[in-house]
Design a protein around this motif. Structure first.
Motif, mmCIF file in Angstrom:
data_model
loop_
_atom_site.group_PDB
_atom_site.id
_atom_site.type_symbol
_atom_site.label_atom_id
_atom_site.label_comp_id
_atom_site.label_asym_id
_atom_site.label_seq_id
_atom_site.Cartn_x
_atom_site.Cartn_y
_atom_site.Cartn_z
ATOM 1 N N THR A 83 -81.508 1.942 -8.357
ATOM 2 C CA THR A 83 -80.483 0.903 -8.384
ATOM 3 C C THR A 83 -79.111 1.503 -8.112
ATOM 4 O OG1 THR A 83 -79.431 -0.769 -9.793
ATOM 5 C CG2 THR A 83 -80.263 1.196 -10.893
ATOM 6 N N THR A 84 -78.206 0.668 -7.657
ATOM 7 C CA THR A 84 -76.820 1.087 -7.499
ATOM 8 C C THR A 84 -75.986 0.713 -8.717
ATOM 9 O OG1 THR A 84 -76.313 -1.010 -6.399
ATOM 10 C CG2 THR A 84 -76.928 0.866 -4.999
ATOM 11 N N GLY A 85 -76.618 0.055 -9.678
ATOM 12 C CA GLY A 85 -75.918 -0.364 -10.889
ATOM 13 C C GLY A 85 -76.117 0.621 -12.031
ATOM 14 N N SER A 86 -75.673 0.231 -13.215
ATOM 15 C CA SER A 86 -75.850 1.051 -14.407
ATOM 16 C C SER A 86 -77.173 0.692 -15.086
ATOM 17 C CB SER A 86 -74.689 0.840 -15.380
ATOM 18 O OG SER A 86 -74.604 -0.529 -15.761
ATOM 19 N N VAL A 87 -77.796 1.700 -15.714
ATOM 20 C CA VAL A 87 -79.112 1.543 -16.323
ATOM 21 C C VAL A 87 -79.008 1.734 -17.833
ATOM 22 C CG1 VAL A 87 -81.467 2.477 -16.435
ATOM 23 C CG2 VAL A 87 -80.273 2.319 -14.238
ATOM 24 N N THR A 88 -79.720 0.900 -18.581
ATOM 25 C CA THR A 88 -79.790 1.048 -20.034
ATOM 26 C C THR A 88 -81.256 1.046 -20.457
ATOM 27 O OG1 THR A 88 -79.645 -1.352 -20.375
ATOM 28 C CG2 THR A 88 -77.588 -0.089 -20.426
ATOM 29 N N ILE A 89 -81.540 1.635 -21.625
ATOM 30 C CA ILE A 89 -82.888 1.649 -22.167
ATOM 31 C C ILE A 89 -82.851 1.150 -23.603
ATOM 32 C CG2 ILE A 89 -82.683 4.089 -22.804
ATOM 33 C CD1 ILE A 89 -85.731 4.311 -22.482
ATOM 34 N N SER A 90 -83.847 0.362 -23.970
ATOM 35 C CA SER A 90 -83.966 -0.155 -25.331
ATOM 36 C C SER A 90 -85.446 -0.228 -25.686
ATOM 37 C CB SER A 90 -83.320 -1.535 -25.449
ATOM 38 O OG SER A 90 -83.939 -2.452 -24.555
ATOM 39 N N VAL A 91 -85.741 -0.502 -26.946
ATOM 40 C CA VAL A 91 -87.120 -0.649 -27.390
ATOM 41 C C VAL A 91 -87.314 -2.086 -27.858
ATOM 42 C CG1 VAL A 91 -86.593 0.148 -29.739
ATOM 43 C CG2 VAL A 91 -88.947 0.302 -28.864
ATOM 44 N N ASN A 92 -88.428 -2.686 -27.488
ATOM 45 C CA ASN A 92 -88.710 -4.062 -27.892
ATOM 46 C C ASN A 92 -88.942 -4.122 -29.404
ATOM 47 O OD1 ASN A 92 -88.565 -4.635 -25.193
ATOM 48 N ND2 ASN A 92 -90.724 -5.176 -24.952
ATOM 49 N N ALA A 93 -88.296 -5.068 -30.046
ATOM 50 C CA ALA A 93 -88.396 -5.196 -31.501
ATOM 51 C C ALA A 93 -89.843 -5.407 -31.925
ATOM 52 C CB ALA A 93 -87.524 -6.360 -31.973
ATOM 53 N N GLY A 94 -90.255 -4.686 -32.950
ATOM 54 C CA GLY A 94 -91.589 -4.843 -33.504
ATOM 55 C C GLY A 94 -92.698 -4.177 -32.719
ATOM 56 N N SER A 95 -92.346 -3.428 -31.659
ATOM 57 C CA SER A 95 -93.398 -2.843 -30.817
ATOM 58 C C SER A 95 -93.871 -1.477 -31.286
ATOM 59 C CB SER A 95 -92.903 -2.728 -29.368
ATOM 60 O OG SER A 95 -91.819 -1.815 -29.265
ATOM 61 N N SER A 96 -93.118 -0.817 -32.174
ATOM 62 C CA SER A 96 -93.496 0.525 -32.615
ATOM 63 C C SER A 96 -94.458 0.460 -33.793
ATOM 64 C CB SER A 96 -92.273 1.340 -33.017
ATOM 65 O OG SER A 96 -92.652 2.630 -33.469
ATOM 66 N N GLU A 97 -95.481 1.320 -33.764
ATOM 67 C CA GLU A 97 -96.450 1.411 -34.852
ATOM 68 C C GLU A 97 -96.204 2.631 -35.739
ATOM 69 O OE1 GLU A 97 -100.152 -0.748 -32.454
ATOM 70 O OE2 GLU A 97 -100.098 1.445 -32.611
ATOM 71 N N LEU A 98 -95.119 3.338 -35.510
ATOM 72 C CA LEU A 98 -94.783 4.471 -36.360
ATOM 73 C C LEU A 98 -94.209 3.975 -37.686
ATOM 74 C CD1 LEU A 98 -93.045 6.864 -33.786
ATOM 75 C CD2 LEU A 98 -95.476 6.682 -34.365
ATOM 76 N N ASN A 99 -94.227 4.838 -38.706
ATOM 77 C CA ASN A 99 -93.570 4.497 -39.960
ATOM 78 C C ASN A 99 -92.112 4.166 -39.692
ATOM 79 O OD1 ASN A 99 -96.011 5.133 -41.090
ATOM 80 N ND2 ASN A 99 -95.312 6.970 -42.140
#
Length: 285
Positions: A83-99
């Protein structure tokens, strides 16, 4: 070592017996301490819009040695021409199975790197126990661009070298926070397509496969659809219905529990709107 132990035995005395026990304990720990083995897996990548891409990270124990997670630092690279734009990363709420104290946070993008900072180690006895076969989902991650993607998929892959930060995995070994990173277990099952095709209904290969006794089956829907996801044995008998109803567009997962079924080859079919697809899976008990 044997000669020293013999001398302590001959001399006798409580203090000497104490040192004998201490030496034997230290010796046994040095001999028998072994690191758990694992796989860290990128999978289930899907383009969810013209400027957003999602994928999963799983961690799975391999081998027989118990695995208590201490810290995890996933570092990935992506195609800077995305992309020529800015990139961000996030995690979907409730998707992690870790403690909860170990679930991913502190994510950032630096150049063409996706960085997920390690959490503070929770202390031995409080880390996530990573099981074999099914493992734990670290999370489902969402990459967004301020403008539409170009003609390429993100090309997300592990960064294992040459400069820091790199992907690291730590476990509690003999109650000590120990770096067990082994890049041979860092696997990438994301699509390597160089051109983007329109989003379409698609059935993913189950993960893990072979499996025992549970596995995940992912699928993409281009639009809201009536979905029927079923599992059959080799003679065509239906053994499970995993989905049956109206499902919204996007990426979805179903869990197949085969704990009551015998080992063998099975088939799963996705009927979504006017499309249909079949894949096979292997249950090994």
């Amino acid at each position: 070592m044997q000669a020293k132990i013999l001398i302590y035995l001959q001399n006798g005395g409580c203090m000497k017996r104490f040192f004998l026990v201490l030496i034997m304990v230290v010796f046994s720990q040095e001999v028998f301490a072994q690191n758990p083995s694992y796989q860290l897996i990128l999978s289930h990548g899907v383009l969810v819009s013209s400027s957003a891409y999602e994928f999963d990270i799983y961690i799975v124990r391999t081998g027989e040695i118990p695995f208590e997670l201490a810290t995890l630092q996933p570092i990935m690279t992506f195609d800077a021409g995305l992309t020529t734009g800015s990139v961000t990363i996030s995690v979907n709420a409730g998707s992690s199975e870790l403690n909860t104290p170990q679930q991913p946070s502190g994510m950032s993008v630096s150049g063409n790197e996706l960085r997920i900072n390690p959490r503070i180690p929770p202390g031995t006895g409080n880390g996530t126990i990573i099981p074999p076969s099914f493992g734990k989902r670290v999370g489902r991650f969402h990459i967004s661009s301020s403008v539409a993607f170009t003609t390429k998929f993100p090309g997300v892959q592990w960064k294992n070298s040459p400069t820091n930060p790199v992907t690291k995995v730590n476990a509690y070994v003999n109650m000590l926070n120990t770096n067990i990173t082994d890049t041979t277990g860092h696997l990438d099952y994301l699509l390597k397509m160089t051109t983007r095709t329109p989003i379409a209904d698609r059935l993913h290969q189950n993960f893990p496969n072979p499996f025992n006794p549970t596995t995940r089956i992912g699928y993409d829907l281009a639009a809201d659809s009536r979905v029927l996801l079923t599992v059959y044995n080799v003679v065509g008998e239906e053994v499970a219905t995993l989905e049956d109803g109206i499902i919204p567009a996007g990426y979805h997962e179903a869990t197949f529990d085969a704990s009551k079924l015998p080992s063998g080859m099975y088939f799963y079919r996705l009927n979504a709107g006017s499309s249909s697809d079949v894949k096979r899976l292997l249950l090994l008990k």
